[in-house]
Motif scaffolding. Structure first.
Motif, PDB file in Angstrom:
ATOM      1  N   ILE A  17       0.959  -1.057   0.060  1.00 23.15           N
ATOM      2  CA  ILE A  17       0.044   0.082  -0.027  1.00 23.15           C
ATOM      3  C   ILE A  17       0.872   1.268  -0.093  1.00 23.15           C
ATOM      4  O   ILE A  17       0.567   2.211  -0.782  1.00 23.15           O
ATOM      5  CB  ILE A  17      -1.112  -0.088   1.295  1.00 23.15           C
ATOM      6  N   ALA A  18       1.744   1.164   1.186  1.00 26.21           N
ATOM      7  CA  ALA A  18       2.849   2.520   1.150  1.00 26.21           C
ATOM      8  C   ALA A  18       3.376   2.741  -0.474  1.00 26.21           C
ATOM      9  O   ALA A  18       3.582   3.966  -0.663  1.00 26.21           O
ATOM     10  CB  ALA A  18       3.621   2.340   2.081  1.00 26.21           C
ATOM     11  N   TYR A  19       3.964   1.380  -0.940  1.00 26.09           N
ATOM     12  CA  TYR A  19       4.796   1.701  -2.156  1.00 26.09           C
ATOM     13  C   TYR A  19       3.761   2.062  -3.289  1.00 26.09           C
ATOM     14  O   TYR A  19       4.362   2.777  -4.199  1.00 26.09           O
ATOM     15  CB  TYR A  19       5.264   0.239  -2.379  1.00 26.09           C
ATOM     16  N   LYS A  20       2.566   1.479  -3.446  1.00 25.67           N
ATOM     17  CA  LYS A  20       1.740   2.025  -4.426  1.00 25.67           C
ATOM     18  C   LYS A  20       1.362   3.618  -4.282  1.00 25.67           C
ATOM     19  O   LYS A  20       1.264   4.465  -5.209  1.00 25.67           O
ATOM     20  CB  LYS A  20       0.383   1.549  -4.218  1.00 25.67           C
ATOM     21  N   LEU A  21       1.361   4.114  -3.141  1.00 22.15           N
ATOM     22  CA  LEU A  21       1.174   5.518  -3.007  1.00 22.15           C
ATOM     23  C   LEU A  21       2.500   6.170  -3.270  1.00 22.15           C
ATOM     24  O   LEU A  21       2.490   7.382  -3.979  1.00 22.15           O
ATOM     25  CB  LEU A  21       0.997   5.791  -1.309  1.00 22.15           C
ATOM     26  N   THR A  54       4.354   3.359   9.622  1.00 20.89           N
ATOM     27  CA  THR A  54       6.017   3.333   9.492  1.00 20.89           C
ATOM     28  C   THR A  54       6.258   3.698   8.001  1.00 20.89           C
ATOM     29  O   THR A  54       7.262   4.288   7.643  1.00 20.89           O
ATOM     30  CB  THR A  54       6.565   2.149  10.310  1.00 20.89           C
ATOM     31  N   TYR A  55       5.813   2.524   7.327  1.00 26.79           N
ATOM     32  CA  TYR A  55       6.372   2.667   5.830  1.00 26.79           C
ATOM     33  C   TYR A  55       5.968   3.863   4.977  1.00 26.79           C
ATOM     34  O   TYR A  55       6.627   4.341   4.113  1.00 26.79           O
ATOM     35  CB  TYR A  55       5.495   1.459   5.013  1.00 26.79           C
ATOM     36  N   VAL A  56       4.736   4.555   5.384  1.00 32.21           N
ATOM     37  CA  VAL A  56       4.135   5.850   4.826  1.00 32.21           C
ATOM     38  C   VAL A  56       5.218   6.631   5.138  1.00 32.21           C
ATOM     39  O   VAL A  56       5.580   7.688   4.292  1.00 32.21           O
ATOM     40  CB  VAL A  56       2.823   6.030   5.315  1.00 32.21           C
ATOM     41  N   GLU A  57       5.688   6.930   6.300  1.00 33.54           N
ATOM     42  CA  GLU A  57       6.674   7.930   6.846  1.00 33.54           C
ATOM     43  C   GLU A  57       7.987   7.795   6.221  1.00 33.54           C
ATOM     44  O   GLU A  57       8.588   8.552   5.686  1.00 33.54           O
ATOM     45  CB  GLU A  57       6.532   7.849   8.299  1.00 33.54           C
ATOM     46  N   GLU A  58       8.361   6.444   6.077  1.00 36.99           N
ATOM     47  CA  GLU A  58       9.517   6.146   5.333  1.00 36.99           C
ATOM     48  C   GLU A  58       9.735   6.619   3.822  1.00 36.99           C
ATOM     49  O   GLU A  58      10.771   7.230   3.400  1.00 36.99           O
ATOM     50  CB  GLU A  58       9.988   4.568   5.528  1.00 36.99           C
ATOM     51  N   LEU A  59       8.620   6.475   3.344  1.00 35.24           N
ATOM     52  CA  LEU A  59       8.417   6.768   1.735  1.00 35.24           C
ATOM     53  C   LEU A  59       8.082   8.120   1.612  1.00 35.24           C
ATOM     54  O   LEU A  59       7.689   8.607   0.484  1.00 35.24           O
ATOM     55  CB  LEU A  59       7.660   5.760   1.008  1.00 35.24           C
ATOM     56  N   VAL A 112       4.830   9.619   2.005  1.00 36.24           N
ATOM     57  CA  VAL A 112       3.795   9.782   1.438  1.00 36.24           C
ATOM     58  C   VAL A 112       2.639  10.047   2.239  1.00 36.24           C
ATOM     59  O   VAL A 112       1.626   9.773   1.788  1.00 36.24           O
ATOM     60  CB  VAL A 112       3.601   8.329   0.540  1.00 36.24           C
ATOM     61  N   SER A 113       2.872  10.753   3.392  1.00 39.15           N
ATOM     62  CA  SER A 113       1.826  11.163   4.292  1.00 39.15           C
ATOM     63  C   SER A 113       0.417  11.804   3.707  1.00 39.15           C
ATOM     64  O   SER A 113      -0.611  11.509   4.082  1.00 39.15           O
ATOM     65  CB  SER A 113       2.223  11.820   5.450  1.00 39.15           C
ATOM     66  N   ASP A 114       0.839  12.477   3.022  1.00 37.58           N
ATOM     67  CA  ASP A 114      -0.314  13.422   2.286  1.00 37.58           C
ATOM     68  C   ASP A 114      -1.090  12.430   1.426  1.00 37.58           C
ATOM     69  O   ASP A 114      -2.426  12.442   1.703  1.00 37.58           O
ATOM     70  CB  ASP A 114       0.399  14.429   1.237  1.00 37.58           C
ATOM     71  N   ARG A 115      -0.523  11.444   0.770  1.00 36.05           N
ATOM     72  CA  ARG A 115      -1.272  10.469  -0.216  1.00 36.05           C
ATOM     73  C   ARG A 115      -2.102   9.628   0.810  1.00 36.05           C
ATOM     74  O   ARG A 115      -3.223   9.144   0.364  1.00 36.05           O
ATOM     75  CB  ARG A 115      -0.523   9.741  -1.025  1.00 36.05           C
ATOM     76  N   TYR A 116      -1.534   9.224   1.856  1.00 43.82           N
ATOM     77  CA  TYR A 116      -2.126   8.125   2.676  1.00 43.82           C
ATOM     78  C   TYR A 116      -3.302   9.034   3.466  1.00 43.82           C
ATOM     79  O   TYR A 116      -4.455   8.434   3.583  1.00 43.82           O
ATOM     80  CB  TYR A 116      -1.127   7.542   3.970  1.00 43.82           C
TER      81      TYR A 116
END
Length: 68
Positions: A18-22, A51-56, A58-62
């Motif tokens: 999910i995070a990678y797709k974002l 955690t993955y969202v922060e690392e990548l 992509v918080s806005d997209r999440y």
């Protein structure tokens, strides 16, 4: 890990996917992430996903995904 015709293939967790797709950022990737998030919402490890969202970064997209 998945097995196909006797071969092993490493497969990332749903949270990673999910995070990678974002991270990829296309509309199709967002739709894929939204679908995975919707279908597997109850099974997701939210802490790991965030955690993955922060690392990548992509918080806005999440946030957009969560509001969809």
């Amino acid at each position: 890990m998945a097995r196909f015709d006797g071969h092993e293939v490493n497969v990332g967790s749903l949270e990673q996917q999910i995070a990678y797709k974002l991270f990829l950022g296309t509309e199709k990737d967002f739709e894929d992430a939204l679908h995975l998030h919707t279908v597997f919402r109850e099974q997701l490890d939210t802490d790991a996903l965030e955690t993955y969202v922060e690392e990548l970064e992509v918080s806005d997209r999440y946030a957009e995904l969560r509001g969809a």
